[in-house]
Write a protein that holds these residues in place. Sequence first.
Motif, PDB file in Angstrom:
ATOM      1  N   ASN A   3       0.833  -1.209   0.000  1.00  0.00           N
ATOM      2  CA  ASN A   3       0.000   0.000   0.000  1.00  0.00           C
ATOM      3  C   ASN A   3       0.863   1.253   0.000  1.00  0.00           C
ATOM      4  O   ASN A   3       0.539   2.240  -0.664  1.00  0.00           O
ATOM      5  N   GLU A   4       1.967   1.213   0.725  1.00  0.00           N
ATOM      6  CA  GLU A   4       2.880   2.362   0.749  1.00  0.00           C
ATOM      7  C   GLU A   4       3.582   2.511  -0.595  1.00  0.00           C
ATOM      8  O   GLU A   4       3.782   3.633  -1.074  1.00  0.00           O
ATOM      9  N   VAL A   5       3.967   1.401  -1.214  1.00  0.00           N
ATOM     10  CA  VAL A   5       4.583   1.472  -2.546  1.00  0.00           C
ATOM     11  C   VAL A   5       3.614   2.155  -3.514  1.00  0.00           C
ATOM     12  O   VAL A   5       3.997   3.056  -4.253  1.00  0.00           O
ATOM     13  N   GLU A   6       2.350   1.753  -3.473  1.00  0.00           N
ATOM     14  CA  GLU A   6       1.351   2.358  -4.362  1.00  0.00           C
ATOM     15  C   GLU A   6       1.193   3.851  -4.083  1.00  0.00           C
ATOM     16  O   GLU A   6       1.173   4.663  -5.017  1.00  0.00           O
ATOM     17  N   ARG A   7       1.096   4.216  -2.820  1.00  0.00           N
ATOM     18  CA  ARG A   7       0.967   5.648  -2.481  1.00  0.00           C
ATOM     19  C   ARG A   7       2.182   6.433  -2.978  1.00  0.00           C
ATOM     20  O   ARG A   7       2.047   7.542  -3.508  1.00  0.00           O
ATOM     21  N   ASP A   8       3.369   5.847  -2.798  1.00  0.00           N
ATOM     22  CA  ASP A   8       4.588   6.549  -3.194  1.00  0.00           C
ATOM     23  C   ASP A   8       4.713   6.685  -4.713  1.00  0.00           C
ATOM     24  O   ASP A   8       5.137   7.728  -5.213  1.00  0.00           O
ATOM     25  N   ILE A   9       4.344   5.635  -5.454  1.00  0.00           N
ATOM     26  CA  ILE A   9       4.364   5.729  -6.922  1.00  0.00           C
ATOM     27  C   ILE A   9       3.404   6.820  -7.383  1.00  0.00           C
ATOM     28  O   ILE A   9       3.761   7.680  -8.198  1.00  0.00           O
ATOM     29  N   ASP A  10       2.184   6.795  -6.857  1.00  0.00           N
ATOM     30  CA  ASP A  10       1.187   7.783  -7.272  1.00  0.00           C
ATOM     31  C   ASP A  10       1.571   9.201  -6.846  1.00  0.00           C
ATOM     32  O   ASP A  10       1.271  10.162  -7.550  1.00  0.00           O
ATOM     33  N   ALA A  11       2.256   9.340  -5.721  1.00  0.00           N
ATOM     34  CA  ALA A  11       2.720  10.665  -5.285  1.00  0.00           C
ATOM     35  C   ALA A  11       3.815  11.179  -6.224  1.00  0.00           C
ATOM     36  O   ALA A  11       3.886  12.381  -6.499  1.00  0.00           O
ATOM     37  N   GLU A  12       4.634  10.275  -6.722  1.00  0.00           N
ATOM     38  CA  GLU A  12       5.735  10.664  -7.611  1.00  0.00           C
ATOM     39  C   GLU A  12       5.278  10.936  -9.041  1.00  0.00           C
ATOM     40  O   GLU A  12       5.743  11.875  -9.681  1.00  0.00           O
ATOM     41  N   PHE A  13       4.349  10.119  -9.557  1.00  0.00           N
ATOM     42  CA  PHE A  13       4.010  10.165 -10.981  1.00  0.00           C
ATOM     43  C   PHE A  13       2.568  10.553 -11.290  1.00  0.00           C
ATOM     44  O   PHE A  13       2.223  10.727 -12.449  1.00  0.00           O
ATOM     45  N   GLY A  14       1.720  10.619 -10.286  1.00  0.00           N
ATOM     46  CA  GLY A  14       0.294  10.803 -10.511  1.00  0.00           C
ATOM     47  C   GLY A  14      -0.395   9.466 -10.335  1.00  0.00           C
ATOM     48  O   GLY A  14       0.258   8.434 -10.165  1.00  0.00           O
ATOM     49  N   PRO A  15      -1.724   9.439 -10.378  1.00  0.00           N
ATOM     50  CA  PRO A  15      -2.471   8.195 -10.136  1.00  0.00           C
ATOM     51  C   PRO A  15      -2.359   7.220 -11.313  1.00  0.00           C
ATOM     52  O   PRO A  15      -3.200   7.206 -12.204  1.00  0.00           O
ATOM     53  N   ILE A  16      -1.294   6.410 -11.298  1.00  0.00           N
ATOM     54  CA  ILE A  16      -1.020   5.503 -12.421  1.00  0.00           C
ATOM     55  C   ILE A  16      -1.089   4.029 -12.044  1.00  0.00           C
ATOM     56  O   ILE A  16      -0.989   3.176 -12.921  1.00  0.00           O
ATOM     57  N   THR A  17      -1.246   3.701 -10.775  1.00  0.00           N
ATOM     58  CA  THR A  17      -1.213   2.295 -10.369  1.00  0.00           C
ATOM     59  C   THR A  17      -2.603   1.664 -10.387  1.00  0.00           C
ATOM     60  O   THR A  17      -3.595   2.288 -10.032  1.00  0.00           O
ATOM     61  N   ASP A  18      -2.648   0.401 -10.819  1.00  0.00           N
ATOM     62  CA  ASP A  18      -3.858  -0.413 -10.709  1.00  0.00           C
ATOM     63  C   ASP A  18      -3.803  -1.217  -9.419  1.00  0.00           C
ATOM     64  O   ASP A  18      -4.789  -1.346  -8.710  1.00  0.00           O
ATOM     65  N   ALA A  19      -2.638  -1.795  -9.133  1.00  0.00           N
ATOM     66  CA  ALA A  19      -2.455  -2.616  -7.933  1.00  0.00           C
ATOM     67  C   ALA A  19      -0.966  -2.794  -7.681  1.00  0.00           C
ATOM     68  O   ALA A  19      -0.154  -2.710  -8.607  1.00  0.00           O
TER      69      ALA A  19
END
Length: 97
Positions: free
Chosen positions: A11-27
């Motif tokens: 969950n933290e990996v997903e939050r960090d990816i989206d914080a860095e690049f925008g909402p791009i993660t599915d899972a």
Amino acid sequence: AAVDGFGIDPNEVERDIDAEFGPITDAVWPTEVFLDDEALEREGVSVNEVASWLGDYRLEDNAQDADLAGRGVFAPTDRVFELAIPARMLPGIECGG
């Protein structure tokens, strides 16, 4: 008994990816990241950029408890992932023996 492992918080990996690049993660799973192709295009981000960023993702980035990241054989600055590559590259990789 210690197994010299570290629990990755997906969950933290997903939050960090989206914080860095925008909402791009599915899972996000501890071993895999699934990205939304349409969101990548919308945000102007490539899969390679995300893989490169994940290659430098550290325990201190993932651990909510800063003390936890430095326990055992791990240091807070240790990388979380040994390898981060786009799945489309997998068929071209051969395992030597």
